[in-house]
Design a protein around this motif. Sequence first.
Motif, short mmCIF file in Angstrom:
data_model
loop_
_atom_site.label_atom_id
_atom_site.label_comp_id
_atom_site.label_asym_id
_atom_site.label_seq_id
_atom_site.Cartn_x
_atom_site.Cartn_y
_atom_site.Cartn_z
N VAL A 74 36.50 38.95 34.93
CA VAL A 74 37.72 39.56 35.44
C VAL A 74 38.68 38.42 35.77
CG1 VAL A 74 38.73 40.98 37.24
CG2 VAL A 74 36.46 41.51 36.38
N ILE A 75 39.90 38.49 35.26
CA ILE A 75 40.90 37.46 35.52
C ILE A 75 41.81 37.93 36.66
CG2 ILE A 75 42.84 36.15 34.56
CD1 ILE A 75 40.16 35.46 33.32
N VAL A 76 41.95 37.08 37.67
CA VAL A 76 42.83 37.37 38.81
C VAL A 76 44.00 36.40 38.70
CG1 VAL A 76 43.03 37.46 41.31
CG2 VAL A 76 40.85 38.03 40.20
N PHE A 77 45.20 36.93 38.47
CA PHE A 77 46.39 36.09 38.29
C PHE A 77 47.44 36.48 39.31
CE2 PHE A 77 50.47 35.05 36.22
CZ PHE A 77 50.25 33.69 36.01
N LYS A 78 47.87 35.50 40.10
CA LYS A 78 48.91 35.73 41.11
C LYS A 78 50.11 34.87 40.76
CE LYS A 78 45.53 36.41 44.77
NZ LYS A 78 45.07 35.96 46.08
N LYS A 88 45.43 31.20 39.00
CA LYS A 88 44.61 31.93 38.04
C LYS A 88 43.15 31.68 38.39
CE LYS A 88 43.62 32.49 33.16
NZ LYS A 88 43.89 32.02 31.80
N ASN A 89 42.43 32.76 38.68
CA ASN A 89 41.01 32.69 38.99
C ASN A 89 40.25 33.64 38.10
OD1 ASN A 89 41.04 30.84 41.16
ND2 ASN A 89 41.73 32.44 42.54
N GLY A 90 39.01 33.28 37.80
CA GLY A 90 38.13 34.16 37.06
C GLY A 90 36.94 34.53 37.94
N HIS A 91 36.34 35.68 37.67
CA HIS A 91 35.19 36.12 38.45
C HIS A 91 34.23 36.88 37.55
CE1 HIS A 91 32.86 37.56 41.85
NE2 HIS A 91 32.92 38.77 41.33
N ARG A 92 32.92 36.60 37.69
CA ARG A 92 31.88 37.35 36.99
C ARG A 92 30.87 37.81 38.03
NH1 ARG A 92 29.76 34.80 31.50
NH2 ARG A 92 28.95 36.91 31.34
N GLN A 93 30.75 39.11 38.18
CA GLN A 93 29.82 39.69 39.16
C GLN A 93 28.39 39.57 38.64
OE1 GLN A 93 30.83 41.01 42.16
NE2 GLN A 93 28.66 41.13 42.66
#
Length: 105
Positions: A74-78, A88-93
């Motif tokens: 999931v890409i989190v872009f602010k 820009k942050n990425g996350h993998r649960q």
Amino acid sequence: MYAIVEINGQQFKVEQGKKLFVHHIKNAEEGKTVEIDRVLLIDNEGTVTVGAPVVEGAKVVLEVVKPLVKGDKVIVFKMKRRKDYRKKNGHRQQFTELEVKQVIA
């Protein structure tokens, strides 16, 4: 026959033979069995038993298929316009894959 169970603070509908992905269980090892006694509801061929808050004497036996499975990225872009601010942050649960072996009512 199916049951609604609570695993790691989330509710899941489980049936015998089905697989499900739950949030990572720390002490899970491949091939081990896990017993869940937080059964909230059981439907046994039309007969529904609702717990208050849990059904007494009911449990679900699960087998750990894979102890660690990574979910989709999931890409989190602010961004704030005209302020030269971008993050820009990425996350993998992390998940644990379980297979339902038995629903005991």
